[in-house]
Design an enzyme around this catalytic site. Structure first.
Site, PDB file in Angstrom:
ATOM      1  N   THR A 208       0.830  -1.198   0.000  1.00  0.00           N
ATOM      2  CA  THR A 208       0.000   0.000   0.000  1.00  0.00           C
ATOM      3  C   THR A 208       0.868   1.254   0.000  1.00  0.00           C
ATOM      4  OG1 THR A 208      -1.729  -1.132   1.246  1.00  0.00           O
ATOM      5  CG2 THR A 208      -1.826   1.252   1.223  1.00  0.00           C
ATOM      6  N   VAL A 237     -11.381  -7.250  -0.733  1.00  0.00           N
ATOM      7  CA  VAL A 237     -11.076  -5.830  -0.683  1.00  0.00           C
ATOM      8  C   VAL A 237     -10.608  -5.487   0.730  1.00  0.00           C
ATOM      9  CG1 VAL A 237     -12.077  -3.514  -0.813  1.00  0.00           C
ATOM     10  CG2 VAL A 237     -12.685  -5.243  -2.509  1.00  0.00           C
ATOM     11  N   GLY A 238      -9.495  -4.796   0.824  1.00  0.00           N
ATOM     12  CA  GLY A 238      -8.971  -4.383   2.124  1.00  0.00           C
ATOM     13  C   GLY A 238      -9.417  -2.969   2.470  1.00  0.00           C
ATOM     14  N   GLY A 259      -1.572  -1.459   6.373  1.00  0.00           N
ATOM     15  CA  GLY A 259      -1.475  -2.536   7.349  1.00  0.00           C
ATOM     16  C   GLY A 259      -2.424  -3.656   7.014  1.00  0.00           C
TER      17      GLY A 259
END
Lengths: 344, 344
Positions: A208, A237-238, A259
């Site tokens: 990320t 999906v984060g 994270g």
């Protein structure tokens, strides 16, 4: 590269003029009359078990160089009087285009061996927001998230629908192969053999990228872009494309997170930090610490955030061994950091 | 129908035993020793320009009857000692299966004439959460969101990936035709002729269904399910499947929202109400009012929320003309409401 990005910004700027209009009613009164307000920017390139002994000198230098390039690209926009939104995009595009980070080119690969990308952006003055999830053919997902924000009545578009919108908006589709690097393909192969899901290389770094900026008008913007987890399945999906989780900005607080996304969604990390600062009357630094080194640690969640407030105070708390990060503060001082023992 | 649902609950219960185990460490100490703690449940079936003069007596009676059936289904679970999570699912399944609401069967149709469904659920004691977006073949999306929460390491799955997970988990796929009703097809046709996007029928009612419950163990759960906007395109996702926006629950607050989803995402409505109650020390009712009739009104956003806290205090604020709603309070008192002049 800086020149290319400034050109990119200049060519984008006029076309998006309507979207960049600052709602002065939303700018804190104290700032309205100061054309020389402080500007600041902070970026991250992922957090995790990043230790000195595991990073050779050449790789470390490559990360610091790219972080410097990205944060400077954003800062150049701010110095030229550009908006925090444009600065965030400029910084993130540098990291999306680099194969060092888990976003854009060089993103991790899903179970099928494809890159599936998520991104979001938010502007604090009017709470405008845009997000995309599960896109496979858009070179710079942060630019598509921005386009959703500025050129649609929606906030979040997913999958092939998001790409249909992109094409109608004149975005070029790139083959999924554009995103794939040898390193990520090997990483996927290793994890598939172990039947594991990983957020990043060697199971120990959360990818990320993200940026938060404060512009001359006192407006804060935040953005985040990611390839998610290696070997991910089921259209996972984060937190990165989730407003309030991976990205949030209001008139006195902007946050981008990196994270273990599932925990970051459940803890509504980005919004919770801003809410604590606003409602508890604590400093942004205290709010960030309480969430990142308090609540998230209690939940067993690794990662970190970057953020800043309307005074240009920058925070970069993380509870993992390291976090790729860089900032330019209101005094113009640039710093890069990777390990936990580097001051901010 | 109640009997069917109780049977459904009983058949689901044992199979999900591991997921329903209450983490007593997370239960407020004051509640631990009371097996007869109060239970409560509140549900909504959408908000919008719902006025008496526009709703004929038979239709109004049908809504009140179905709301009563749904809230009673959930309350029956709670009375039998079931979890708030199971109660939320039981109540929402009744509304998903009814063609009166914009969720499951009878959901609105997208630009292509298909139903595309979103749902999410969250359990406050351990902040467990599950969500799905853009599914087309799962009869009860709330049950799939629940399965993501209890049987995957993820929080959010989208599109065909979510359905792949569903099939692996033994869910039956239904043809998209199952969701389509004549009323929704006519509604889509009308809007397409006008080239408009609507959240619901006649451009004036926001669909979505939701439930929030407090169980005998003092655990709060919240869930939301929707078909989104009529004539929507580009894989648009609203607030319903977004944790912190459409759904949120912690150990003293649970919220499910219904309204103009884009604004609800930007305002992080569900989490913001719980955050205000927690950090400002105001009552849940005050926090709900501040967001629904304060901030959302300032933003120009129509809609409402339902919620409750660990004492079983129920809130149902909305800023639209009406909101389909019902509750059973800790005294066992059942109410249904549609218009704004009905007391709670």
């Amino acid at each position: 590269m800086r020149k290319i990005l400034l050109t990119l910004w200049l060519s984008l700027g006029p076309g998006l003029a309507s979207a960049t209009t600052v709602d002065t009613a939303a700018v804190p009164a104290a700032r309205k009359n100061f054309v020389n307000n402080p500007v600041a920017i902070v970026i991250h390139g992922g957090a995790g078990t990043i230790r000195r002994e595991k990073l050779d000198a050449a790789t470390e230098a490559a990360y610091r160089s790219k972080l410097t390039e990205a944060v400077t690209a954003g800062h150049d926009v701010l110095k030229a009087g550009g908006s925090s939104r444009e600065a965030v995009i400029a910084a993130i595009v540098v990291m999306e285009d680099s194969d060092l980070f888990n976003a854009g080119h060089g993103a991790v690969l899903n179970h099928e061996g494809d890159a599936e990308l998520d991104a979001s952006i938010m502007v604090g003055s009017d709470l405008a927001a845009g997000a995309v999830a599960g896109v496979r053919h858009i070179r710079n997902p942060i630019m598509l998230a921005d386009r959703v924000m500025t050129h649609s009545r929606h906030v979040m578009l997913i999958g092939s629908g998001a790409e249909e919108f992109a094409v109608e908006q004149g975005f070029e589709k790139v083959p999924n192969e554009y995103f794939k690097t040898e390193r990520r393909q090997e990483q996927l192969q290793r994890l598939k053999e172990k039947d594991q899901v990983s957020l990043s290389e060697a199971d120990d770094k959360f990818g990320t990228v993200g940026a938060v900026a404060l512009d001359i008008h006192g407006v804060i913007a935040a953005g985040t872009s990611t390839g998610g987890m290696t070997n991910k399945r089921y259209g996972r999906v984060g937190d990165s494309p989730i407003i309030a989780a991976g990205t949030y900005a209001d008139d006195n607080c902007g946050i981008s997170a990196t994270g273990h996304g599932e925990y970051f969604i459940r803890a509504a990390v980005a919004h919770d930090i801003c809410a604590r600062a606003r409602y508890q009357g604590v400093s942004l630094a205290e709010a960030g610490e309480a969430v990142v080194n308090g609540r998230l640690v209690e939940m067993g969640a690794d990662g970190g955030v970057i953020g800043l407030n309307a005074e240009g105070n920058i925070i970069m708390p993380f509870n993992s061994a390291g976090m790729y990060r860089a900032s330019v503060d209101p005094d113009g001082k640039l710093m890069t950091g990777i390990f936990s023992d580097e001051g901010e």
